[in-house]
Design a protein around this motif. Structure first.
Motif, PDB file in Angstrom:
ATOM      1  N   TYR A 168      32.810  92.646 -50.672  1.00 44.38           N
ATOM      2  CA  TYR A 168      33.606  91.429 -50.700  1.00 44.38           C
ATOM      3  C   TYR A 168      33.093  90.496 -49.621  1.00 44.38           C
ATOM      4  CZ  TYR A 168      37.450  88.152 -50.589  1.00 44.38           C
ATOM      5  OH  TYR A 168      38.200  87.011 -50.635  1.00 44.38           O
ATOM      6  N   SER A 169      32.914  89.249 -50.004  1.00 45.55           N
ATOM      7  CA  SER A 169      32.578  88.220 -49.029  1.00 45.55           C
ATOM      8  C   SER A 169      33.377  86.978 -49.361  1.00 45.55           C
ATOM      9  CB  SER A 169      31.080  87.920 -49.047  1.00 45.55           C
ATOM     10  OG  SER A 169      30.714  87.472 -50.327  1.00 45.55           O
ATOM     11  N   LEU A 170      33.665  86.182 -48.365  1.00 49.21           N
ATOM     12  CA  LEU A 170      34.454  84.977 -48.582  1.00 49.21           C
ATOM     13  C   LEU A 170      33.705  84.008 -49.489  1.00 49.21           C
ATOM     14  CD1 LEU A 170      35.828  84.262 -45.014  1.00 49.21           C
ATOM     15  CD2 LEU A 170      37.119  84.966 -46.996  1.00 49.21           C
ATOM     16  N   PRO A 171      34.412  83.314 -50.357  1.00 47.89           N
ATOM     17  CA  PRO A 171      33.750  82.329 -51.203  1.00 47.89           C
ATOM     18  C   PRO A 171      33.171  81.203 -50.354  1.00 47.89           C
ATOM     19  CG  PRO A 171      36.121  82.363 -51.627  1.00 47.89           C
ATOM     20  CD  PRO A 171      35.827  83.429 -50.644  1.00 47.89           C
ATOM     21  N   GLN A 172      31.957  80.825 -50.663  1.00 56.35           N
ATOM     22  CA  GLN A 172      31.283  79.780 -49.915  1.00 56.35           C
ATOM     23  C   GLN A 172      31.663  78.409 -50.485  1.00 56.35           C
ATOM     24  OE1 GLN A 172      29.320  80.272 -47.215  1.00 56.35           O
ATOM     25  NE2 GLN A 172      29.828  82.432 -47.356  1.00 56.35           N
ATOM     26  N   PRO A 173      31.806  77.423 -49.629  1.00 53.42           N
ATOM     27  CA  PRO A 173      32.114  76.080 -50.146  1.00 53.42           C
ATOM     28  C   PRO A 173      30.954  75.546 -50.978  1.00 53.42           C
ATOM     29  CG  PRO A 173      31.737  76.023 -47.779  1.00 53.42           C
ATOM     30  CD  PRO A 173      31.735  77.458 -48.184  1.00 53.42           C
ATOM     31  N   ILE A 174      31.273  74.876 -52.071  1.00 56.26           N
ATOM     32  CA  ILE A 174      30.251  74.368 -52.975  1.00 56.26           C
ATOM     33  C   ILE A 174      29.517  73.187 -52.348  1.00 56.26           C
ATOM     34  CG2 ILE A 174      29.897  73.266 -55.211  1.00 56.26           C
ATOM     35  CD1 ILE A 174      32.242  74.901 -56.247  1.00 56.26           C
ATOM     36  N   MET A 175      30.262  72.316 -51.692  1.00 51.75           N
ATOM     37  CA  MET A 175      29.654  71.141 -51.082  1.00 51.75           C
ATOM     38  C   MET A 175      29.362  71.409 -49.613  1.00 51.75           C
ATOM     39  SD  MET A 175      31.741  67.976 -52.665  1.00 51.75           S
ATOM     40  CE  MET A 175      30.659  66.827 -51.905  1.00 51.75           C
ATOM     41  N   THR A 176      28.169  71.092 -49.198  1.00 50.28           N
ATOM     42  CA  THR A 176      27.841  71.240 -47.785  1.00 50.28           C
ATOM     43  C   THR A 176      28.166  69.979 -47.011  1.00 50.28           C
ATOM     44  OG1 THR A 176      25.578  70.538 -48.227  1.00 50.28           O
ATOM     45  CG2 THR A 176      26.015  72.900 -48.239  1.00 50.28           C
ATOM     46  N   ASN A 177      28.219  68.833 -47.700  1.00 45.88           N
ATOM     47  CA  ASN A 177      28.565  67.565 -47.059  1.00 45.88           C
ATOM     48  C   ASN A 177      29.785  66.997 -47.781  1.00 45.88           C
ATOM     49  OD1 ASN A 177      28.704  65.160 -45.780  1.00 45.88           O
ATOM     50  ND2 ASN A 177      26.736  64.383 -46.489  1.00 45.88           N
ATOM     51  N   PRO A 178      30.983  67.133 -47.217  1.00 50.29           N
ATOM     52  CA  PRO A 178      32.177  66.675 -47.922  1.00 50.29           C
ATOM     53  C   PRO A 178      32.444  65.181 -47.807  1.00 50.29           C
ATOM     54  CG  PRO A 178      32.803  67.730 -45.892  1.00 50.29           C
ATOM     55  CD  PRO A 178      31.315  67.869 -46.008  1.00 50.29           C
ATOM     56  N   ASP A 179      31.534  64.415 -47.245  1.00 49.97           N
ATOM     57  CA  ASP A 179      31.731  62.974 -47.123  1.00 49.97           C
ATOM     58  C   ASP A 179      31.330  62.303 -48.438  1.00 49.97           C
ATOM     59  OD1 ASP A 179      32.240  60.494 -46.188  1.00 49.97           O
ATOM     60  OD2 ASP A 179      30.526  60.403 -44.824  1.00 49.97           O
ATOM     61  N   ILE A 180      32.267  62.300 -49.387  1.00 50.46           N
ATOM     62  CA  ILE A 180      31.983  61.835 -50.743  1.00 50.46           C
ATOM     63  C   ILE A 180      31.713  60.331 -50.773  1.00 50.46           C
ATOM     64  CG2 ILE A 180      32.978  61.640 -53.054  1.00 50.46           C
ATOM     65  CD1 ILE A 180      33.411  64.428 -52.798  1.00 50.46           C
ATOM     66  N   ALA A 181      32.430  59.569 -49.971  1.00 49.50           N
ATOM     67  CA  ALA A 181      32.239  58.112 -49.976  1.00 49.50           C
ATOM     68  C   ALA A 181      30.817  57.766 -49.552  1.00 49.50           C
ATOM     69  CB  ALA A 181      33.251  57.456 -49.044  1.00 49.50           C
ATOM     70  N   ARG A 182      30.291  58.475 -48.576  1.00 49.70           N
ATOM     71  CA  ARG A 182      28.926  58.187 -48.125  1.00 49.70           C
ATOM     72  C   ARG A 182      27.914  58.595 -49.197  1.00 49.70           C
ATOM     73  NH1 ARG A 182      25.203  60.812 -43.692  1.00 49.70           N
ATOM     74  NH2 ARG A 182      25.657  62.547 -45.038  1.00 49.70           N
ATOM     75  N   ILE A 183      28.189  59.694 -49.905  1.00 51.30           N
ATOM     76  CA  ILE A 183      27.270  60.143 -50.962  1.00 51.30           C
ATOM     77  C   ILE A 183      27.261  59.145 -52.117  1.00 51.30           C
ATOM     78  CG2 ILE A 183      26.907  61.929 -52.704  1.00 51.30           C
ATOM     79  CD1 ILE A 183      27.973  63.942 -50.664  1.00 51.30           C
ATOM     80  N   ILE A 184      28.443  58.685 -52.537  1.00 52.31           N
ATOM     81  CA  ILE A 184      28.531  57.763 -53.669  1.00 52.31           C
ATOM     82  C   ILE A 184      27.878  56.424 -53.330  1.00 52.31           C
ATOM     83  CG2 ILE A 184      30.166  56.402 -55.039  1.00 52.31           C
ATOM     84  CD1 ILE A 184      31.978  58.841 -55.029  1.00 52.31           C
ATOM     85  N   ASN A 185      28.062  55.965 -52.109  1.00 47.51           N
ATOM     86  CA  ASN A 185      27.518  54.659 -51.729  1.00 47.51           C
ATOM     87  C   ASN A 185      26.077  54.732 -51.231  1.00 47.51           C
ATOM     88  OD1 ASN A 185      29.867  53.302 -52.369  1.00 47.51           O
ATOM     89  ND2 ASN A 185      30.770  53.777 -50.394  1.00 47.51           N
TER      90      ASN A 185
END
Length: 102
Positions: A38-55
């Protein structure tokens, strides 16, 4: 405290409780010692700053331009209440309504 001044689901976690959780479920760097494979689920996104990614320039160069003109949907009129609409549907409606009034 919960709203209203009552305790609600007030839980106090101790340091020993957190170390116990780490031994049961493991951490992101170490696997669980009490659970096998068992291992903890890893976050899918490494950079959660969505506004910066979209723009960003890379995304904006691929995205289509926004639609400028919105289509106008006219309000549907009730033919039973509006005589002009009823006449468009039934040309004899005005004459029959006049005969009904007389």
């Amino acid at each position: 405290l919960a709203p209203g001044g009552h305790l609600g689901r007030f839980v106090i976690w101790t340091k020993s409780a957190f170390t116990r959780l780490d031994s049961i479920y493991g951490t992101y760097t170490a696997s669980a010692s009490e659970k096998k494979d068992y291992s903890l689920p890893q976050p899918i996104m490494t950079n959660p700053d969505i506004a910066r990614i979209i723009n960003s320039d890379e995304v904006q160069s691929v995205v289509r331009a926004p639609k400028s003109q919105k289509r106008f949907n006219p309000h549907k009129k009730n033919a039973l209440k509006n005589l002009n609409v009823m006449q468009r549907l039934n040309p004899h409606a005005r004459t029959s309504k006049r005969r009904g009034i007389l």
